[in-house]
Design a protein around this motif. Structure first.
Motif, PDB file in Angstrom:
ATOM      1  N   THR A 158      32.099  56.754  61.686  1.00  0.00           N
ATOM      2  CA  THR A 158      30.640  56.783  61.774  1.00  0.00           C
ATOM      3  C   THR A 158      30.068  55.393  62.017  1.00  0.00           C
ATOM      4  O   THR A 158      28.886  55.144  61.751  1.00  0.00           O
ATOM      5  CB  THR A 158      30.034  57.378  60.496  1.00  0.00           C
ATOM      6  N   ASP A 159      30.905  54.477  62.519  1.00  0.00           N
ATOM      7  CA  ASP A 159      30.429  53.121  62.791  1.00  0.00           C
ATOM      8  C   ASP A 159      30.005  52.952  64.253  1.00  0.00           C
ATOM      9  O   ASP A 159      30.112  51.875  64.838  1.00  0.00           O
ATOM     10  CB  ASP A 159      31.480  52.074  62.420  1.00  0.00           C
ATOM     11  N   TYR A 161      26.871  53.195  65.313  1.00  0.00           N
ATOM     12  CA  TYR A 161      25.414  53.192  65.164  1.00  0.00           C
ATOM     13  C   TYR A 161      24.709  52.880  66.480  1.00  0.00           C
ATOM     14  O   TYR A 161      25.056  51.927  67.187  1.00  0.00           O
ATOM     15  CB  TYR A 161      24.983  52.171  64.113  1.00  0.00           C
ATOM     16  N   HIS A 215      17.707  62.613  63.439  1.00  0.00           N
ATOM     17  CA  HIS A 215      17.042  61.331  63.167  1.00  0.00           C
ATOM     18  C   HIS A 215      16.779  60.514  64.431  1.00  0.00           C
ATOM     19  O   HIS A 215      16.481  59.312  64.342  1.00  0.00           O
ATOM     20  CB  HIS A 215      17.856  60.478  62.183  1.00  0.00           C
ATOM     21  N   ASP A 223      25.722  63.765  65.565  1.00  0.00           N
ATOM     22  CA  ASP A 223      26.336  63.879  64.248  1.00  0.00           C
ATOM     23  C   ASP A 223      27.255  65.109  64.279  1.00  0.00           C
ATOM     24  O   ASP A 223      26.778  66.227  64.536  1.00  0.00           O
ATOM     25  CB  ASP A 223      25.263  64.033  63.168  1.00  0.00           C
ATOM     26  N   THR A 225      30.803  67.222  62.600  1.00  0.00           N
ATOM     27  CA  THR A 225      31.896  67.466  61.654  1.00  0.00           C
ATOM     28  C   THR A 225      32.733  68.611  62.211  1.00  0.00           C
ATOM     29  O   THR A 225      32.211  69.700  62.458  1.00  0.00           O
ATOM     30  CB  THR A 225      31.372  67.840  60.264  1.00  0.00           C
ATOM     31  N   THR A 240      32.041  62.220  63.027  1.00  0.00           N
ATOM     32  CA  THR A 240      31.512  61.068  63.757  1.00  0.00           C
ATOM     33  C   THR A 240      29.998  61.155  63.822  1.00  0.00           C
ATOM     34  O   THR A 240      29.412  62.234  63.743  1.00  0.00           O
ATOM     35  CB  THR A 240      32.114  60.981  65.172  1.00  0.00           C
ATOM     36  N   SER A 241      29.362  59.998  63.965  1.00  0.00           N
ATOM     37  CA  SER A 241      27.905  59.936  63.948  1.00  0.00           C
ATOM     38  C   SER A 241      27.438  58.613  64.541  1.00  0.00           C
ATOM     39  O   SER A 241      28.165  57.616  64.504  1.00  0.00           O
ATOM     40  CB  SER A 241      27.392  60.070  62.507  1.00  0.00           C
ATOM     41  N   ASP A 244      24.594  56.658  61.000  1.00  0.00           N
ATOM     42  CA  ASP A 244      24.962  56.131  59.685  1.00  0.00           C
ATOM     43  C   ASP A 244      24.926  54.598  59.696  1.00  0.00           C
ATOM     44  O   ASP A 244      25.487  53.958  60.593  1.00  0.00           O
ATOM     45  CB  ASP A 244      26.375  56.568  59.292  1.00  0.00           C
ATOM     46  N   GLY A 247      28.239  52.270  58.691  1.00  0.00           N
ATOM     47  CA  GLY A 247      29.172  53.337  59.007  1.00  0.00           C
ATOM     48  C   GLY A 247      30.546  53.088  58.417  1.00  0.00           C
ATOM     49  O   GLY A 247      30.818  52.042  57.824  1.00  0.00           O
ATOM     50  N   THR A 248      31.418  54.067  58.585  1.00  0.00           N
ATOM     51  CA  THR A 248      32.796  54.003  58.088  1.00  0.00           C
ATOM     52  C   THR A 248      33.743  54.286  59.236  1.00  0.00           C
ATOM     53  O   THR A 248      33.426  55.066  60.125  1.00  0.00           O
ATOM     54  CB  THR A 248      33.011  55.050  56.974  1.00  0.00           C
TER      55      THR A 248
END
Length: 390
Positions: A158-159, A161, A215, A223, A225, A240-241, A244, A247-248
């Motif tokens: 999710t990094d 951005y 958002h 976004d 899953t 994934t996104s 966030d 993010g991670t």
């Protein structure tokens, strides 16, 4: 005496401009920037100012293909045109390195792959993350059997951005008609390619849930899953996104002999002294688990510019100096995963793999027809600096 490969770049947007810069700087031995093409005069003016008269400029990619000035091309245009431009270049007798994704839907990419197979040219895809030493080491540990049979694959990435200003930087961005998707089509093709490349496994079916315009003022998915099942009984989760912050990026792959964890640029192997299957068969003590050793796996340093590394390998492959590490034909694998995830979200059900190409195409066309994005796809967008991105 060696002859340098004369390289042309199709599209001087974010990625094309970055590729042109390192080629012009002579950072790819055996390759030289010979020409560029773009439909926008301002980008050609930029190229003339940046690279001088030694680099030819064309307003038409086809004109460049037929000019005799190039031996191979990097295709860096919007996603939908990748197969079309690739096929035209191959038919002109040129070697091709295409930016990710290979295309927007598998139906068109199959045709592109057929053209590549018939061409006799070297066809590569810009999967620069395949040069990352961390993922290469993970792949090695799985391929050599060190991890044992893969049982579970979990990746939360999710990094990626992206702000609204990023989406507003081009009329084609974040629309079904212009881009064909969002995070799965633009940012995560790298991860989806690695998901199958590192493990050597493709799912048999996928169930996914997508947030569309979450958002953000966009119509595509940003976004996701997804849950996957494999023929060997393994399962996978892919998250994934682009919204966030922070993010991670954590990839876990569990096998019969332990677990690999890649995070923060480090690789940890939680190795079982006894394979789980053997421990389970022989242990009679009730509560208990296999003895586990933590191993901080040394990861060698790699090329800091991964895009440049892929281009170098492509040039070396053309010259017969090295095998091609990112064959263009393999781009369909990660794309099939992305298409399956979107199709699952659209139909609210499981999607079997291999993918039903026609069904996906119909569903995509329905969303293009119903689009309310209202963006001018031909609008000239801002060219952003891609330094520091993946």
């Amino acid at each position: 005496m060696t002859t340098e490969l004369r390289i042309g770049i199709v599209g001087l947007g974010n990625m094309g401009s970055g590729h042109a810069a390192y080629l012009a700087a002579g950072e790819v031995p055996g390759g030289v920037l010979a020409a560029v093409s773009d439909v926008r005069e301002e980008r050609l003016s930029w190229a003339k100012a940046a690279f001088g008269d030694s680099v030819k400029t064309y307003t038409s990619a086809r004109e460049m293909f037929d000019s005799g000035e190039v031996d191979g091309v990097l295709i860096c245009t919007p996603h939908y045109s990748h197969p079309e431009e690739t096929i035209a270049a191959l038919q002109a007798g040129l070697h091709v390195l295409v930016e990710k994704p290979a295309g927007v839907y598998t139906k068109q990419v199959k045709i592109m792959n057929e053209a590549a197979a018939a061409s006799g040219r070297v066809f590569g895809i810009m999967f620069n993350q395949r040069t990352n030493p961390l993922y290469r080491k993970m792949r090695e540990l799985i391929q050599t059997g060190e991890l044992g049979d893969v049982r579970r694959i979990n990746w939360i990435v999710t990094d990626w951005y992206r702000s609204q200003s990023y989406y507003d930087s081009g009329g084609w961005r974040a629309t079904w008609e212009g881009e064909g998707g969002g995070v799965l089509m633009n940012q995560s093709p790298h991860n989806l390619d690695l998901w199958q490349w590192v493990t050597g496994l493709m799912p048999t079916r996928i169930r996914a849930f997508c947030g569309f315009g979450k958002h953000r003022d966009i119509e595509v998915e940003n976004d996701v899953t997804a849950y996957a099942e494999y023929s060997n009984g393994a399962t996978g989760v892919f998250i994934t996104s682009t919204v966030d912050a922070p993010g991670t990026n954590r990839l876990e792959i569990t096998g019969d002999r332990g677990k690999l964890v890649a995070e923060d640029g480090k690789l940890t192997f939680w190795r079982l002294r006894t394979p789980e299957s053997e421990f389970n068969r022989t242990y009679a003590g009730g509560f208990g688990s296999p003895e586990t050793w933590r191993i901080d796996v040394p990861v060698p340093g790699g090329e800091p510019n991964q895009h440049r590394a892929v281009t170098r390998n492509w040039v070396d492959a053309i010259a017969g100096r090295a095998p091609l590490e990112s064959p263009g034909e393999e781009g369909i694998k990660g794309l099939a995963l992305a298409n399956a995830m979107l199709l699952s979200a659209w139909t609210d059900g499981w999607v079997e793999l291999p993918l039903d190409d026609e069904q996906y195409y119909r569903e995509l066309q329905a969303r293009i027809a119903a689009s309310t994005a209202g963006k001018d796809q031909a609008a000239a967008g801002r060219t952003l600096d891609v330094k520091g991105t993946h």
